[in-house]
Motif scaffolding. Sequence first.
Motif, PDB file in Angstrom:
ATOM      1  N   SER A 172       8.562  35.398-114.122  1.00  0.00           N
ATOM      2  CA  SER A 172       9.829  34.670-114.281  1.00  0.00           C
ATOM      3  C   SER A 172      10.751  34.874-113.076  1.00  0.00           C
ATOM      4  N   ASP A 173      10.231  35.467-112.001  1.00  0.00           N
ATOM      5  CA  ASP A 173      11.060  35.761-110.815  1.00  0.00           C
ATOM      6  C   ASP A 173      11.564  34.461-110.202  1.00  0.00           C
ATOM      7  N   ASN A 174      12.720  34.596-109.533  1.00  0.00           N
ATOM      8  CA  ASN A 174      13.267  33.363-108.924  1.00  0.00           C
ATOM      9  C   ASN A 174      12.658  33.076-107.554  1.00  0.00           C
ATOM     10  N   ASN A 175      11.834  33.988-107.043  1.00  0.00           N
ATOM     11  CA  ASN A 175      11.201  33.738-105.750  1.00  0.00           C
ATOM     12  C   ASN A 175       9.736  33.308-105.978  1.00  0.00           C
ATOM     13  N   LYS A 207       7.283  27.815-115.734  1.00  0.00           N
ATOM     14  CA  LYS A 207       7.701  28.658-114.606  1.00  0.00           C
ATOM     15  C   LYS A 207       6.694  28.556-113.456  1.00  0.00           C
ATOM     16  N   THR A 210       6.913  25.226-111.734  1.00  0.00           N
ATOM     17  CA  THR A 210       8.113  25.150-110.875  1.00  0.00           C
ATOM     18  C   THR A 210       7.863  25.896-109.568  1.00  0.00           C
TER      19      THR A 210
END
Length: 898
Positions: A172-175, A207, A210
């Motif tokens: 779920s990391d944003n990177n 996720k 994305t």
Amino acid sequence: MSGHDSKYFSTTKKGEIPELKEELNSQYKDKRKDAVKKVIAAMTVGKDVSSLFTDVVNCMQTENLELKKLVYLYLINYAKSQPDLAILAVNTFVKDSQDPNPLIRALAVRTMGCIRVDKITEYLCDPLQRCLKDDDPYVRKTAAICVAKLYDINAELVEDRGFLEALKDLISDNNPMVVANAVAALAEIQDSSVRPIFEITSHTLSKLLTALNECTEWGQVFILDSLSRYKAADAREAENIVERVTPRLQHANCAVVLSAVKIILLQMELITSTDVVRNLCKKMAPPLVTLLSAEPEIQYVALRNINLIVQKRPTILAHEIKVFFCKYNDPIYVKMEKLEIMIKLASDRNIDQVLLEFKEYATEVDVDFVRKAVRAIGRCAIKLERAAERCISVLLELIKIKVNYVVQEAIIVIKDIFRRYPNTYESIIATLCESLDTLDEPEAKASMIWIIGEYAERIDNADELLESFLETFPEEPALVQLQLLTATVKLFLKKPTEGPQQMIQAVLNNATVETDNPDLRDRAYIYWRLLSTDPEAAKDVVLAEKPVISDDSNQLDSSLLDELLANISTLSSVYHKPPESFVSRVKAAPRADDEEFADTAETGYSESPSQGVDGASPSSSVGTSSNVPVKQPAAGSPPAPAAMPDLLGDLMGMDNAIVPVDEPAATSGPPLPVLLPSTTGQGLQISAQLTRRDGQIYYDISFENGTQGVLDGFMIQFNKNTFGLAAGEALKVPPLQPGASARTLLQMVPFQNISPGAPNSLLQVAVKNNQQPVWYFNDKIPLHVFFVEDGKMERASFLEAWKSLPDDHEFTKEFPASVISSVDATVERLAAANVFFIAKRKNANMDVLYLSAKMPRGIPFLIEITAVVGVPGVKCAVKTPNKEMVPLFFEAMEALTK
């Protein structure tokens, strides 16, 4: 290191180690850095600089990133051999993992993952835990991969410390790169675990989709490969996944394209809308075509994958057949693969174009390619009924060119066309008969003889034609002899006049008295009995209606095809084999139809999945004998029984070459390699291997009865072999009840029946019992069973012998898969095989062992083994007066060091 760093590889004038020690402890930073570079240079060329461990580790306390990298490189190399000293570095790792500079934090965590020392592993958990939650994405993505490395060293520790949960959180990391590395690590861990660890849910799915758009190309491959394991809940979700993945088809990297194709193919199974499916097929064609403009190696991989895709979805490339036309400068392996795909895509609409191409290929210079092109024309005829006539006319034009191998290949495929379309194209037989003189290959001869026998009533001079072949009957290969036998019987049944009567008498006499091929003899006896007792029954058997053969262009079983499509863009899709058949760590259960492969893979034969068994039953093929003379061995498999003419004497009791059965002698021990699987042995499974005990060679052999009846009267015979190994006593096997097994030691005697030619390790075995046909299988003769018990040499005599042998008697070989986990254990194992330890020395971080072994008649082997303990890769050197035995010696040593 840069080009200016070559000076570090030059030797020093005084003692190198003391000088480096002095420089490493210098008060000047630059001098210390230069000294570490010299140490790394020495390490690179194989010098042992492990004595400088403490001095190098002291240089870790530095802010200079380049120096720190060099020290870490040294640590990775020597930590395994100096585990007690490696603990000195732990404090620095812990400190570096909290350094303000993210590059140093990442470097520390990456190195920690590469140091595979149990004592240190515990200390690395806290720094790793911190780095998994680091503020900097570069550190987090490095830590994610480190978890997979740590799992490989200590899976329990990873699970206890909650690292798997931390990895799942990183999805779920944003990177996007952190996400990709977390997915890669989880997939790696899943591959080596038997229980489910990484399961994609609909929550993680979005996720991953994305992150897909923003990753590097290899990050995208990791994510796509993981997504391919996800099964969509319904058609709507499948369409959504496909929509998000489709843009990847435009990527410049071939791996990304193939991974995207894999997902789309898998999700298409769930999509119900025909419009959506049609649209997807259109979208997949251009990227697949683009792959064919890459260099030949990539083209080949793409073609192997496309070969699978067109078997499942031929419509994708149905209009693109022209891109598979062969270019004159294509390598042969690309041409062959293109031919296969063209056959699969051939249709009534494009057959004329395809035939023009094939006809052109049939006039090229590469014989193998020409043969395949001619065979391709025949396969198209069998596949497309409406085009069969056009295909035949092209084959006839090629026959008229009178190029020997073209004519022979054409006759082979025309035989199949006759079987596919009976009573349709027989008018061309006269043309075929004109080419009789040119036939010299067994398959072509056998095909022509089948045609003459099958259509004897339509060929006026059929008896003359067959007679011309019969003159050389005893010298012909088994394939041709079997066809001649059947064709002569057919001719006799169709035209029972005086000529065929004399012929049949001569053939049956030849096939029963003059031959030692049991297949041929058994079939001849059956025909003889049939003809002498009930000619009408003989007609029903021999002239029975044959099943029509079918199109073989899509050869793969549908379940195997689905499995291979799920592995597109991996080696599995290039080999066209499921992963578990060549990757040992995959924990999948073997597929039923791959049982033969699974069995033989255990024995260490790597050449062929069907190694060891042809298993043609001499009498079971009577009903269809006129169609299929003898079961053809699979590609790469050992020669059919016909290739062992002196193997078994006469099975009808005319020759007592077989040892009679005596009382049973039971034995026990570790499981034996399966050489005849029960699937091939009609329920009988045979496992065996050669072994040496108390100075005597035995064949340790086990029989398992999986049939419904009792099996008894077991007999065994060994073909001529390099070492002349033969049975030295009776085979002691009691009658086997259903479900029972028996294991016995058969004493062997060497140098009895030696085969000529270069030495090889092949042992051909025939076993029969009273209830079944003869079973043939291949085994290997491990050279070490000949190593004698008094092969140990004194150091002085070893050195003297080594020096006395000329240099051209020394040979070296690498065993990349072998690993010495402990020197003592290896020495013990080799001693058990009569390979005796003489001396040991250290060379850099490597152990060098000197050993000796001796064969009968005093042939010595002087051996040097070099390896790093615990690291795969063993180098073996040998000096011996008998150069011929060296390949077999290396085969034995590789098996002993595995």
